[in-house]
Scaffold this motif. Structure first.
Motif, PDB file in Angstrom:
ATOM      1  N   PHE A 158       0.829  -1.213   0.000  1.00 56.12           N
ATOM      2  CA  PHE A 158       0.000   0.000   0.000  1.00 56.12           C
ATOM      3  C   PHE A 158       0.864   1.263   0.000  1.00 56.12           C
ATOM      4  CE2 PHE A 158      -2.521  -3.346   2.049  1.00 56.12           C
ATOM      5  CZ  PHE A 158      -3.636  -3.354   1.224  1.00 56.12           C
ATOM      6  N   LYS A 159       1.974   1.215   0.730  1.00 53.19           N
ATOM      7  CA  LYS A 159       2.893   2.367   0.746  1.00 53.19           C
ATOM      8  C   LYS A 159       3.987   2.240  -0.317  1.00 53.19           C
ATOM      9  CE  LYS A 159       2.491   3.375   5.700  1.00 53.19           C
ATOM     10  NZ  LYS A 159       3.269   3.507   6.972  1.00 53.19           N
ATOM     11  N   ASN A 160       4.013   1.061  -0.978  1.00 55.21           N
ATOM     12  CA  ASN A 160       5.092   0.775  -1.911  1.00 55.21           C
ATOM     13  C   ASN A 160       6.442   0.990  -1.227  1.00 55.21           C
ATOM     14  OD1 ASN A 160       6.223  -0.060  -4.328  1.00 55.21           O
ATOM     15  ND2 ASN A 160       6.226   2.012  -5.218  1.00 55.21           N
ATOM     16  N   ARG A 208      19.932  -1.910  16.521  1.00 55.32           N
ATOM     17  CA  ARG A 208      19.267  -2.343  15.296  1.00 55.32           C
ATOM     18  C   ARG A 208      19.323  -1.201  14.279  1.00 55.32           C
ATOM     19  NH1 ARG A 208      19.470  -6.223  17.958  1.00 55.32           N
ATOM     20  NH2 ARG A 208      17.852  -7.766  18.498  1.00 55.32           N
ATOM     21  N   PHE A 209      19.295  -1.575  13.007  1.00 56.43           N
ATOM     22  CA  PHE A 209      19.066  -0.546  11.994  1.00 56.43           C
ATOM     23  C   PHE A 209      18.186  -1.122  10.891  1.00 56.43           C
ATOM     24  CE2 PHE A 209      22.945  -2.510  10.283  1.00 56.43           C
ATOM     25  CZ  PHE A 209      22.698  -2.553   8.913  1.00 56.43           C
ATOM     26  N   GLN A 210      17.446  -0.231  10.271  1.00 57.49           N
ATOM     27  CA  GLN A 210      16.553  -0.607   9.180  1.00 57.49           C
ATOM     28  C   GLN A 210      16.919   0.175   7.927  1.00 57.49           C
ATOM     29  OE1 GLN A 210      12.720   0.344  10.983  1.00 57.49           O
ATOM     30  NE2 GLN A 210      12.333  -1.818  11.422  1.00 57.49           N
ATOM     31  N   ILE A 211      16.854  -0.507   6.797  1.00 56.15           N
ATOM     32  CA  ILE A 211      16.977   0.167   5.503  1.00 56.15           C
ATOM     33  C   ILE A 211      15.563   0.319   4.963  1.00 56.15           C
ATOM     34  CG2 ILE A 211      17.898   0.060   3.169  1.00 56.15           C
ATOM     35  CD1 ILE A 211      20.151  -1.679   4.235  1.00 56.15           C
ATOM     36  N   ILE A 212      15.117   1.546   4.862  1.00 56.45           N
ATOM     37  CA  ILE A 212      13.744   1.843   4.448  1.00 56.45           C
ATOM     38  C   ILE A 212      13.791   2.465   3.058  1.00 56.45           C
ATOM     39  CG2 ILE A 212      11.637   3.127   5.019  1.00 56.45           C
ATOM     40  CD1 ILE A 212      12.609   3.059   7.957  1.00 56.45           C
ATOM     41  N   HIS A 213      13.086   1.830   2.126  1.00 58.39           N
ATOM     42  CA  HIS A 213      13.148   2.281   0.724  1.00 58.39           C
ATOM     43  C   HIS A 213      11.730   2.408   0.166  1.00 58.39           C
ATOM     44  CE1 HIS A 213      14.643   2.784  -3.350  1.00 58.39           C
ATOM     45  NE2 HIS A 213      13.798   1.852  -3.742  1.00 58.39           N
ATOM     46  N   SER A 214      11.457   3.552  -0.420  1.00 65.71           N
ATOM     47  CA  SER A 214      10.192   3.769  -1.118  1.00 65.71           C
ATOM     48  C   SER A 214      10.484   4.574  -2.377  1.00 65.71           C
ATOM     49  CB  SER A 214       9.204   4.519  -0.223  1.00 65.71           C
ATOM     50  OG  SER A 214       9.649   5.845   0.010  1.00 65.71           O
ATOM     51  N   GLU A 215       9.439   4.899  -3.137  1.00 62.85           N
ATOM     52  CA  GLU A 215       9.638   5.676  -4.362  1.00 62.85           C
ATOM     53  C   GLU A 215      10.143   7.082  -4.052  1.00 62.85           C
ATOM     54  OE1 GLU A 215       6.000   5.706  -6.502  1.00 62.85           O
ATOM     55  OE2 GLU A 215       6.177   3.628  -7.205  1.00 62.85           O
ATOM     56  N   ILE A 228      11.815   8.117  -1.067  1.00 67.59           N
ATOM     57  CA  ILE A 228      12.978   8.319  -0.200  1.00 67.59           C
ATOM     58  C   ILE A 228      13.613   6.990   0.161  1.00 67.59           C
ATOM     59  CG2 ILE A 228      11.657   8.208   1.963  1.00 67.59           C
ATOM     60  CD1 ILE A 228      13.403  10.529   2.987  1.00 67.59           C
ATOM     61  N   SER A 229      14.894   7.029   0.444  1.00 67.94           N
ATOM     62  CA  SER A 229      15.621   5.880   0.977  1.00 67.94           C
ATOM     63  C   SER A 229      16.512   6.383   2.114  1.00 67.94           C
ATOM     64  CB  SER A 229      16.479   5.204  -0.088  1.00 67.94           C
ATOM     65  OG  SER A 229      15.678   4.638  -1.093  1.00 67.94           O
ATOM     66  N   PHE A 230      16.457   5.697   3.253  1.00 67.70           N
ATOM     67  CA  PHE A 230      17.298   6.127   4.377  1.00 67.70           C
ATOM     68  C   PHE A 230      17.488   4.957   5.336  1.00 67.70           C
ATOM     69  CE2 PHE A 230      12.983   6.795   5.740  1.00 67.70           C
ATOM     70  CZ  PHE A 230      12.966   6.533   7.107  1.00 67.70           C
ATOM     71  N   ILE A 231      18.398   5.160   6.277  1.00 67.79           N
ATOM     72  CA  ILE A 231      18.686   4.166   7.311  1.00 67.79           C
ATOM     73  C   ILE A 231      18.167   4.709   8.631  1.00 67.79           C
ATOM     74  CG2 ILE A 231      20.498   2.903   8.536  1.00 67.79           C
ATOM     75  CD1 ILE A 231      22.199   3.131   6.005  1.00 67.79           C
ATOM     76  N   ALA A 232      17.473   3.873   9.373  1.00 67.33           N
ATOM     77  CA  ALA A 232      16.950   4.266  10.683  1.00 67.33           C
ATOM     78  C   ALA A 232      17.572   3.373  11.748  1.00 67.33           C
ATOM     79  CB  ALA A 232      15.428   4.142  10.720  1.00 67.33           C
ATOM     80  N   PHE A 233      18.318   3.981  12.673  1.00 77.36           N
ATOM     81  CA  PHE A 233      18.896   3.265  13.808  1.00 77.36           C
ATOM     82  C   PHE A 233      17.937   3.365  14.990  1.00 77.36           C
ATOM     83  CE2 PHE A 233      22.416   4.676  11.199  1.00 77.36           C
ATOM     84  CZ  PHE A 233      23.292   3.605  11.195  1.00 77.36           C
ATOM     85  N   TYR A 234      17.794   2.279  15.740  1.00 82.72           N
ATOM     86  CA  TYR A 234      16.955   2.333  16.937  1.00 82.72           C
ATOM     87  C   TYR A 234      17.447   1.301  17.943  1.00 82.72           C
ATOM     88  CZ  TYR A 234      14.406  -1.817  15.215  1.00 82.72           C
ATOM     89  OH  TYR A 234      14.058  -3.075  14.775  1.00 82.72           O
TER      90      TYR A 234
END
Length: 469
Positions: free
Chosen positions: A351-353, A371-378, A380-386
Motif C-alpha cells: 500500500f505504501k510501496n 538495530r538498523f533498518q533500511i527503508i526504501h520507497s519511491e 525516499i531511501s534512508f537508514i533508521a537506527f533504533y
C-alpha cells in the motif's frame, strides 16, 4: 569507588570517570536500603559520591499506585530524604495492628463502615476459608516446623489471629540469619542438592529439579507458589525466583568452606538490585552470590542483561569507548554493517510501496542503537537506527535523549536549528515536533526523533545521504 574503602580500586574509578559522560549509570531503592542502617556521616558521603555518577537517574518500583518500575528524576540525596525509614521500622515491629493501620478511617462515616467490614472479615475462622491441614501426612520434623511457623494453630482461630501468629517466625526469617539458615538446612534434609544444584549442573539444573521429587521445572515451582495475579506481575515473579534459589539450595553462597549465613532481608535487597539492573544493559557487582543468582534469573526469564565483575567492567572500558562514534568510525562501521550484518526481518508494504529490511549491527552504535533498518520507497531511501528492547524495559528515558544529543553534537557540531544541548523542559513538546534535533554534514543528513514500536518506544536516528546538486 570510595578512596577510604578497603576494596577501593583506582582502575575501577578511572573506568567510571572515562565513561561518565558516555553512558547512563543508575541507582535504585536497593542502594538506599543498603545504607539505611549506616552512620549519618557515612550515608551522606556515599550518597554524594554515588551522585557524581548516577546523577538523577533513579529507579523505583511503585507498589501502591502504578504497581510498576520506572525511572524518576531524583539525586541519591533527594531520594534518600524521601524515604521514611523510621516509619518503616515502627510498622515492621507490628505490621498487622489493624486499629493502627486503619486509624485514619475513623475520620469519616464511610471509613468507619469500611473498617468495621474489614475487621469483620478478619474475624472469620481460618477453617472457613482454607482446607483442613493433614498432619497425618507429615513427619515429626515437618510438624515441628509447622508449629514453629504457626504456633497455636487451630481451624477455629480467626484470620486476624492467624496473621499475627505467623508474624514472629516471618520476622525472624527476615532479621535472623541463623533462622533462615536453619530453614535452608530443613529443605536440604529432604532433597539432595547434588542432584540439581547450579554448581553441578549449570542451567541444566532446571530440568534436573523437574526430575526430583518436586516434579516441576523451577519456574513451574515458582508459579505454583504464586497467586494468579502474582504470576502476571514480573516484579513479583522475578523476586520470588531470585529468593527461592537459595531457599531450595539450588545456589548456596559460601564463606570459605561453610554456608554463608544471611537473613531474608539481605537476600531480598540483593534480589531488588538484580531486578532494577534488569532495566539496564549491565549489572556490575563483585558480590559472587548476586552475580550467580542474577545470571540464573535473567536466563530463565529471557532478560538480556550482562553480569560483570568490577574487573570485567574495567576490561570492557576499551570496548565501550570504542563504540563511541566519530564521524570517520561511524561511516566505516555502517559501510561494514551494510555488507555483513545479520538480517532479521524483511517487510514489504504494497500500500505504501515501501520495503523495510531490519538488521542487527556488529556493535551498538553510540552504545545505544542495536538495530538498523533500511527503508526504501519511491520517494525516499534512508537508514533508521533504533534500540530494540523487546522486554519489560521497552521504554526510553529522557536522560537517554539528552545523552545522545550530546554525543551527536560532539560528532557533528551543533544542530542546524542551533538548539544545542537537550534541556529537560523540552520533554513536553518533543512529541509535537517533527524531530528532536537535525544535523547536516556535507551531503549527510541526521535526524534524531522518537519512534513507536510494537513493544514500546525508542529513540531513533535517521541517516540519509542526499545526491549533491
Amino acid at each position: 569507588m570510595n578512596t577510604k574503602h578497603p576494596g577501593y580500586n583506582q582502575e575501577l574509578l578511572n573506568a567510571f570517570d572515562a565513561l561518565n559522560d558516555k553512558m547512563l549509570f543508575t541507582f535504585s531503592d536497593a542502594h538506599l536500603d543498603d545504607l539505611k542502617d549506616s552512620k549519618p556521616e557515612y550515608i551522606e558521603a556515599d550518597l554524594l559520591l554515588m551522585g557524581n555518577y548516577v546523577k538523577d537517574n533513579y529507579f523505583l518500583h511503585d507498589l501502591i499506585r502504578d504497581k510498576a518500575t520506572g525511572p524518576y528524576l531524583a539525586t541519591p540525596i533527594q531520594a534518600f530524604k524521601g524515604k521514611d525509614y523510621d516509619a518503616y521500622r515502627k510498622t515492621f515491629e507490628n505490621p498487622f495492628d489493624i486499629d493502627a493501620l486503619l486509624n485514619d478511617l475513623d475520620d469519616f462515616p464511610e471509613g468507619k463502615l469500611a473498617k468495621q467490614l474489614l475487621k469483620g472479615l478478619l474475624d472469620i475462622p481460618i477453617g472457613a476459608i482454607a482446607s483442613q491441614h493433614n498432619f497425618a501426612a507429615m513427619d515429626e520434623k515437618s510438624i515441628a516446623l509447622f508449629n514453629k511457623m504457626i504456633p497455636g494453630y487451630n481451624p477455629q482461630m480467626s484470620m486476624n489471629e492467624f496473621i499475627n501468629s505467623i508474624w514472629p517466625y516471618s520476622k525472624s526469617l527476615l532479621e535472623d540469619k541463623k533462622e533462615f539458615t536453619e530453614l535452608r538446612r530443613f529443605v536440604s534434609s529432604y532433597m539432595n542438592r547434588d542432584d540439581y544444584s547450579f554448581e553441578n549442573w549449570g542451567m541444566a539444573f532446571d530440568e534436573r529439579i523437574k526430575k526430583s521429587t518436586l516434579g516441576k521445572s523451577y519456574l513451574e515451582l515458582i508459579d505454583s507458589i504464586l497467586s494468579d495475579n502474582q504470576k502476571k506481575d514480573l516484579y513479583q515473579r522475578f523476586n520470588y525466583a531470585y529468593n527461592m534459589l537459595e531457599t531450595f539450595n539450588i545456589t548456596q553462597e559460601r564463606s570459605g568452606k561453610s554456608i554463608k549465613k544471611f537473613n531474608m532481608n539481605s537476600l531480598n535487597t540483593d534480589a531488588l538490585h538484580a531486578w532494577y539492573a534488569s532495566f539496564s544493559d549491565y549489572l556490575v557487582t563483585d558480590d559472587k552470590g548476586l552475580q550467580v543468582k542474577a545470571f540464573i534469573v535473567y536466563q530463565l526469564l529471557g532478560l538480556p542483561v550482562k553480569v560483570l565483575s568490577s574487573k570485567d567492567f574495567i576490561n570492557y572500558r576499551t570496548l565501550l569507548l570504542g563504540q563511541e562514534e566519530t564521524l570517520q568510525t561511524f561511516i566505516k562501521s555502517i559501510q561494514h554493517d551494510l555488507k555483513h550484518s545479520m538480517q532479521l526481518y524483511d517487510r514489504n508494504d504494497p500500500f505504501k510501496n515501501e520495503s523495510v529490511k531490519t538488521f542487527k549491527p556488529g556493535h551498538p552504535y553510540f552504545n545505544y542503537f542495536n538495530r538498523f533498518q533500511i527503508i526504501h520507497s519511491e520517494e525516499i531511501s534512508f537508514i533508521a537506527f533504533y534500540c530494540d528492547r523487546n522486554s519489560h524495559a521497552s521504554f526510553m528515558m529522557y536522560r537517554e535523549i539528552e545523552l545522545l544529543v550530546a554525543k551527536l553534537n560532539r560528532m557533528l557540531g551543533i544542530d542546524i536549528d542551533g538548539r544545542g544541548e537537550y534541556k529537560m523542559e523540552e520533554n513536553d513538546k518533543y512529541n509535537d515536533d517533527e524531530y528532536i534535533r537535525k544535523w547536516i554534514f556535507g551531503n549527510m543528513h541526521f535526524r534524531l526523533l522518537t519512534a513507536s514500536k510494537s513493544w514500546g518506544n525508542t529513540i531513533c536516528l535517521g541517516f540519509e545521504i542526499l545526491d549533491e546538486q
